[in-house]
Design an enzyme around this catalytic site. Structure first.
Site, short mmCIF file in Angstrom:
data_model
loop_
_atom_site.label_atom_id
_atom_site.label_comp_id
_atom_site.label_asym_id
_atom_site.label_seq_id
_atom_site.Cartn_x
_atom_site.Cartn_y
_atom_site.Cartn_z
CE LYS A 196 -3.42 2.57 2.55
NZ LYS A 196 -4.41 2.40 3.33
CE LYS A 249 -5.99 2.28 -0.36
NZ LYS A 249 -6.32 2.07 1.41
#
Ligand code: PBG
Length: 325
Positions: A196, A249
């Site tokens: 992330k 992400k």
């Protein structure tokens, strides 16, 4: 031996040909739709920066869950923005807290719908960081991991089909796995937000989840967007720690990472097309500068082509409409 012998356009001549040679297909089976729960009843609070998306009270979230499930979407990802915010993230630990209530209400109403519960502290801490903060304003890893594991257990007990830690603390997957196993939830999968990145594309989400940090930023725990070897390291650590799925992400600006992760692991790879990716397309379409459906299909196809097995996207209900014809 090239042209004129080889003419790639031959199999591109008509829609029927293009359908036959298409390498990547989008199906509803691979989509997950995020939901944002807030306190109250009958609340549908539109998020101004995410047209068509709203914060929903539990009763409204249940209605929305029913609708997307009926439309053929297999799963939702639940975020909660409780009213009570404190240093301990008490609301996330509370078996009667907002997230736990939303999980069990949705599972009661639609048992067939898969509910992933986002596990983080940012929506329920007063400072909006994803972990505990020291007096000096640093984000403390190990105490945060303990709390995050307890939050995951709380959501598993409430009936979540999977827990999805999005905090980016070190060692949280192993801690969560151990606690879940010890407490009788060995069958609950962990979907790790493994790579992330600290991203400007989360802006609109922070309005939806009421999770903007009160001071500083998230760069001491989320990844530097310049790094791909480090992304693989993060992913492989989470695989070792027992993650069942790994996520990259955001998605659109990280297609190279998705591909590298897909090639490096044998677990399902999830990609999150985040709020900013969605809102940019929406904003462009509102101005008539871009075609919403075409842009959504193109970006989601690219994410799939890059190697994502599953995609979390705010376009999921629209996709159900578009794919139905
Ligand atoms: C919080 C969290 C964020 C998102 C998912 N979980 C925001 C952040 O890290 O600041 C982003 C989702 C989106 O932008 O759609 N842990």
């Amino acid at each position: 031996m090239g042209y004129p012998l080889h003419r790639p356009r031959r199999t591109r001549q008509s829609d029927a040909w293009r359908r036959m040679v298409r390498e990547t297909r989008l199906t509803l089976d691979s989509l997950i739709y995020p939901l944002f729960a807030v306190p109250g009843r009958g609340v549908k609070n539109p998020i101004s920066s995410m047209p068509g998306i709203a914060q929903l009270s539990v009763d409204e979230a249940v209605k929305e869950a029913r609708a997307v499930s009926a439309a053929g979407i297999p799963a939702v990802l639940l975020f909660a923005a409780p009213a009570q915010k404190d240093a301990k993230a008490s609301a996330a630990l509370d078996p009667k807290g907002l997230a736990a209530q939303a999980i069990s209400a949705i599972k009661d109403a639609c048992p067939q719908l898969i509910v992933w519960a986002d596990v983080c502290l940012c929506g329920s801490t007063d400072h909006g960081h994803c972990g505990h903060v020291t007096p000096k304003g640093q984000i403390e890893n190990d105490s945060s991991v303990e709390t995050l594991a307890q939050v995951a257990l709380n959501y598993a007990r409430a009936g979540a089909d999977a827990v999805a830690p999005s905090d980016m603390m070190d060692g949280r997957i192993l801690a969560m796995r151990n606690l879940l196993d010890r407490e009788g939830h060995a069958a609950t999968p962990i979907v790790s937000y493994a790579a992330k990145f600290a991203s400007s594309f989360y802006g609109p989400f922070r309005e939806a989840a009421e999770s903007a940090p009160a001071f500083g930023d998230r760069r001491s725990y989320q990844m530097d967007s310049a790094n791909s070897r480090e992304a693989l390291r993060e992913v492989l650590l989470d695989v070792e720690e027992g993650a069942d799925m790994v996520m990259v992400k955001p998605a659109g600006a990280y297609l190279d990472i998705i591909r590298q992760v897909r090639d490096a692991v044998n677990l399902p790879v999830v990609a999150y097309q985040v709020s900013g990716e969605f809102s940019l397309i929406k904003a462009g379409a509102e101005r008539g500068w871009i075609d919403e459906k075409a842009a959504a299909l193109e970006t989601l196809t690219a994410i799939k082509r890059a190697g994502a097995d599953l995609i979390i996207t705010y376009f999921a209900p629209k996709m159900a409409e578009w794919l139905a014809g």
